[in-house]
Write a protein that holds these residues in place. Structure first.
Motif, PDB file in Angstrom:
ATOM      1  N   ARG A  13      55.590  50.226  64.627  1.00  0.00           N
ATOM      2  CA  ARG A  13      54.583  51.085  64.014  1.00  0.00           C
ATOM      3  C   ARG A  13      53.185  50.863  64.578  1.00  0.00           C
ATOM      4  O   ARG A  13      52.272  51.599  64.237  1.00  0.00           O
ATOM      5  CB  ARG A  13      54.559  50.855  62.497  1.00  0.00           C
ATOM      6  CG  ARG A  13      55.816  51.329  61.781  1.00  0.00           C
ATOM      7  CD  ARG A  13      55.777  50.999  60.320  1.00  0.00           C
ATOM      8  NE  ARG A  13      54.636  51.636  59.654  1.00  0.00           N
ATOM      9  CZ  ARG A  13      54.342  51.449  58.371  1.00  0.00           C
ATOM     10  NH1 ARG A  13      55.087  50.655  57.630  1.00  0.00           N
ATOM     11  NH2 ARG A  13      53.296  52.048  57.830  1.00  0.00           N
ATOM     12  N   ARG A  14      52.999  49.863  65.435  1.00  0.00           N
ATOM     13  CA  ARG A  14      51.678  49.577  65.993  1.00  0.00           C
ATOM     14  C   ARG A  14      51.722  49.595  67.515  1.00  0.00           C
ATOM     15  O   ARG A  14      51.363  48.627  68.184  1.00  0.00           O
ATOM     16  CB  ARG A  14      51.175  48.207  65.517  1.00  0.00           C
ATOM     17  CG  ARG A  14      51.387  47.936  64.047  1.00  0.00           C
ATOM     18  CD  ARG A  14      50.583  48.856  63.176  1.00  0.00           C
ATOM     19  NE  ARG A  14      49.152  48.582  63.268  1.00  0.00           N
ATOM     20  CZ  ARG A  14      48.258  49.201  62.516  1.00  0.00           C
ATOM     21  NH1 ARG A  14      48.643  50.140  61.665  1.00  0.00           N
ATOM     22  NH2 ARG A  14      46.980  48.920  62.649  1.00  0.00           N
ATOM     23  N   HIS A  17      48.364  48.854  69.505  1.00  0.00           N
ATOM     24  CA  HIS A  17      47.924  47.453  69.464  1.00  0.00           C
ATOM     25  C   HIS A  17      48.850  46.558  70.290  1.00  0.00           C
ATOM     26  O   HIS A  17      48.396  45.551  70.844  1.00  0.00           O
ATOM     27  CB  HIS A  17      47.862  46.976  68.015  1.00  0.00           C
ATOM     28  CG  HIS A  17      46.808  47.663  67.202  1.00  0.00           C
ATOM     29  ND1 HIS A  17      45.460  47.428  67.379  1.00  0.00           N
ATOM     30  CD2 HIS A  17      46.904  48.607  66.228  1.00  0.00           C
ATOM     31  CE1 HIS A  17      44.764  48.178  66.538  1.00  0.00           C
ATOM     32  NE2 HIS A  17      45.612  48.899  65.829  1.00  0.00           N
ATOM     33  N   SER A  79      44.252  41.555  68.444  1.00  0.00           N
ATOM     34  CA  SER A  79      45.412  42.451  68.531  1.00  0.00           C
ATOM     35  C   SER A  79      46.555  41.962  67.652  1.00  0.00           C
ATOM     36  O   SER A  79      47.248  42.761  67.006  1.00  0.00           O
ATOM     37  CB  SER A  79      45.870  42.564  69.989  1.00  0.00           C
ATOM     38  OG  SER A  79      44.846  43.091  70.806  1.00  0.00           O
ATOM     39  N   ALA A  82      45.823  42.844  64.137  1.00  0.00           N
ATOM     40  CA  ALA A  82      46.037  44.267  63.867  1.00  0.00           C
ATOM     41  C   ALA A  82      47.502  44.591  63.627  1.00  0.00           C
ATOM     42  O   ALA A  82      47.828  45.587  62.978  1.00  0.00           O
ATOM     43  CB  ALA A  82      45.508  45.101  65.040  1.00  0.00           C
ATOM     44  N   VAL A  83      48.394  43.765  64.134  1.00  0.00           N
ATOM     45  CA  VAL A  83      49.826  43.951  63.902  1.00  0.00           C
ATOM     46  C   VAL A  83      50.274  43.237  62.634  1.00  0.00           C
ATOM     47  O   VAL A  83      51.072  43.753  61.840  1.00  0.00           O
ATOM     48  CB  VAL A  83      50.638  43.446  65.117  1.00  0.00           C
ATOM     49  CG1 VAL A  83      52.139  43.491  64.829  1.00  0.00           C
ATOM     50  CG2 VAL A  83      50.308  44.261  66.354  1.00  0.00           C
TER      51      VAL A  83
END
Length: 570
Positions: A13-14, A17, A79, A82-83
């Motif tokens: 879903r990322r 990133h 990063s 962000a995940v």
């Protein structure tokens, strides 16, 4: 499979990133490739050849690689965050959703202690997930950099580096199942210890008053000892991690040193040997150590924590039509049911026999504290009888899995539960994807049309603290009306409504396809019911209103007091 799906979904879903993470990983891994090259060329082409400025130039290149790695490391952490943070939010929603579902279906209210324990597992999973991403990514990029660097220096040296690395990884992977098993046992042991200590502290006065200090201390001590034994067993497995690190990280250095005479005869220079040792000591060994520590500890914790979250917070999936074990026609039967709140307490319910046929409407009446709510909790499966059997559809309640039990019955307690979310989410939480017309029909039947309009419709956000007790009861009643449960238990679930609203709600459930049991707080509920169960503390009698008036002095007394006019002096 559920754990793997959760992890894959978190990564899938990322994508943006992840691409950013991989891009900055190249910068962070620059020293893995540049270190050996810079050392080898600085020695062979610079200092050993009498050209110190050339040697310093190569070392300056290495310094630049480290500066790039520092910038890359910062971006890599951002990063990863962000995940990982959305992954944490997903787990929290799963935990809260499972807790809300159990609270809504059982009527027992949310288990705050269970939520706290699961929240700890969520935080543990979040931290472990981030650590695993960091170390696995770092290891892979470091190995690629080392392999390319060694090949560039001298291909003949590569087997001396790679073969021990593969052997060390194999030893580490072989120890992982045992680590996972012990880590799982340790988490369960920690939960048992926490629960037993909390129970001891909560009941400390009772423990002291009853002289049960030794027995309680022995029980808590057993849980503490089991946790300590599990911790020691897990600690002993660190030897396997140490061995794999020694084989994969340090054995290549010994093999390169031992093979140096042969390598020199084949044309290896001092720079090639020193560059290879730099690759191993500065890049490969630290990366392997981080992998062994990260996956061996954080990876195992991640899997175990996710398993606990999935197992304890899963909501039962809606069964396909005809797939439930219960027949459509639910028949409730109690046979010789006895229940007491404590092993030496007097029974609240004693040898109760009751049969409720599908489509019946039963009101349970009796003085306050006589055990009416206890009957509802026993039927709902929240409490277990000391003796006797409770069957729904011919199946003992204790033998039904959660999915079947939730589809068989729904209990609405006196203090109705409403959670933060939209009104539609609150109303359809127990339903199998009803259409808007079905929701409208339920809202109208129960009598909450005005409330739904005032709140702003089904898409409006609901704040439970801003609702009155009666409004929360209307929402919970409509939720129960929309549920697939054939048996509805209303445990004083209309006590905060006015008599007219209560009558409308009960009549709606009486006309609904299924069986209705009302724990009555107003005797008008008994007048609306087809049958009445009268509980008087020594025995329970069941029959129609007219039969109970003739057979039960308690029922006549209750009815007489209710029907007696209230006189006032002028």
């Amino acid at each position: 499979m559920a754990v793997r799906d959760l992890l894959w979904e978190a990564l899938r879903r990322r994508p943006r990133h992840l691409v950013r993470l991989l891009a900055w990983s190249f910068a962070e891994a620059a020293p893995s490739f540049a270190s050996g090259q810079a050392i080898a060329h600085a020695l062979d082409d610079g200092f050993a050849a009498g050209r110190p400025m050339t040697g310093l130039g190569w070392l300056a290149m290495l310094a630049a690689a480290w500066l790039a790695a520092a910038v890359g490391a910062r971006q890599v952490l951002l990063s990863i965050a962000a995940v990982v943070e959305p992954f944490r939010d997903t787990l929290l929603r799963r935990v809260v959703g499972g807790t809300l579902h159990r609270a809504a279906t059982s009527g027992a209210g949310p288990d705050s202690a269970a939520v706290a324990r699961l929240n700890r597992q969520v935080e543990l999973a979040r931290d472990s997930f981030g650590a695993v991403i960091a170390v696995v990514r770092s290891f892979l990029f470091s190995v690629v950099g080392v392999v390319l660097g060694v090949l560039t220096l001298m291909g003949a040296v590569l087997p001396l580096v790679i073969l021990p690395l593969v052997a060390g990884l194999a030893l580490f992977l072989m120890s992982l199942p045992a680590m996972a098993r012990l880590q799982r046992e340790l988490i369960l042991a920690e939960e048992r210890t926490s629960a037993s200590v909390a129970a001891m502290v909560d009941g400390l006065r009772d423990v002291t008053a009853c002289g049960a200090e030794e027995r309680v201390a022995a029980g808590v001590g057993r849980d503490v000892d089991h946790q300590a034994r599990t911790s020691r067993s897990l600690a002993r497995l660190t030897a396997a991690r140490t061995l794999s690190l020694a084989v994969g990280g340090w054995l290549p250095i010994l093999m390169v040193l031992a093979a140096t005479p042969s390598l020199v005869r084949d044309g290896a220079t001092a720079g090639v040997i020193l560059g290879t040792l730099t690759y191993v000591a500065q890049s490969l060994t630290p990366a392997l150590g981080s992998l062994v520590q990260g996956v061996g500890v954080n990876g195992v914790r991640l899997v175990v924590a996710l398993e606990r979250i999935v197992q304890t917070s899963a909501r039962p999936a809606a069964a396909a039509p005809g797939s439930a074990k219960l027949p459509r026609g639910v028949l409730l039967r109690l046979r010789g049911v006895t229940f007491a709140y404590g092993p030496r307490a007097d029974p609240v319910i004693s040898d109760l026999d009751l049969a409720v046929r599908d489509g019946d409407h039963l009101a349970v009446v009796g003085p306050s504290g006589i055990g009416k709510s206890t009957v509802a909790a026993l039927v709902a499966g929240i409490l277990r009888p000391r003796s006797g059997r409770i069957l729904i559809g011919g199946v003992p309640v204790g033998n039904l899995d959660r999915a079947d039990l939730c589809r068989a019955r729904v209990l609405i307690p006196q203090e109705a539960y409403v959670f933060r979310g939209t009104l539609g989410e609150n109303l359809t939480y127990l339903a199998d994807e009803p259409s808007e017309s079905e929701i409208d029909k339920a809202v109208d039947a129960v009598g909450m049309t005005d409330l739904a309009r005032r709140l702003g419709g089904y898409a409006a956000e609901v704040d439970p603290s801003e609702l009155s007790s009666g409004e929360r009861q209307l929402i919970a009643l409509t939720r129960a009306y929309l549920s697939p449960a054939r048996l509805v238990l209303l445990d004083e679930a209309t006590c905060h409504l006015d008599p007219a609203a209560e009558a409308r709600a009960e009549e709606a459930f009486a006309g609904r396809d299924g069986t209705l049991i009302v724990i009555a707080h107003r005797l008008t509920s008994a007048l609306r019911a087809r049958r009445v169960l009268v509980m008087d503390g020594t025995r329970a009698q069941v029959g129609t209103h007219e039969e109970m008036v003739a057979a039960s002095p308690l029922y006549r007394d209750l009815m007489g007091r209710w029907e007696s006019p209230v006189t006032t002096e002028a």
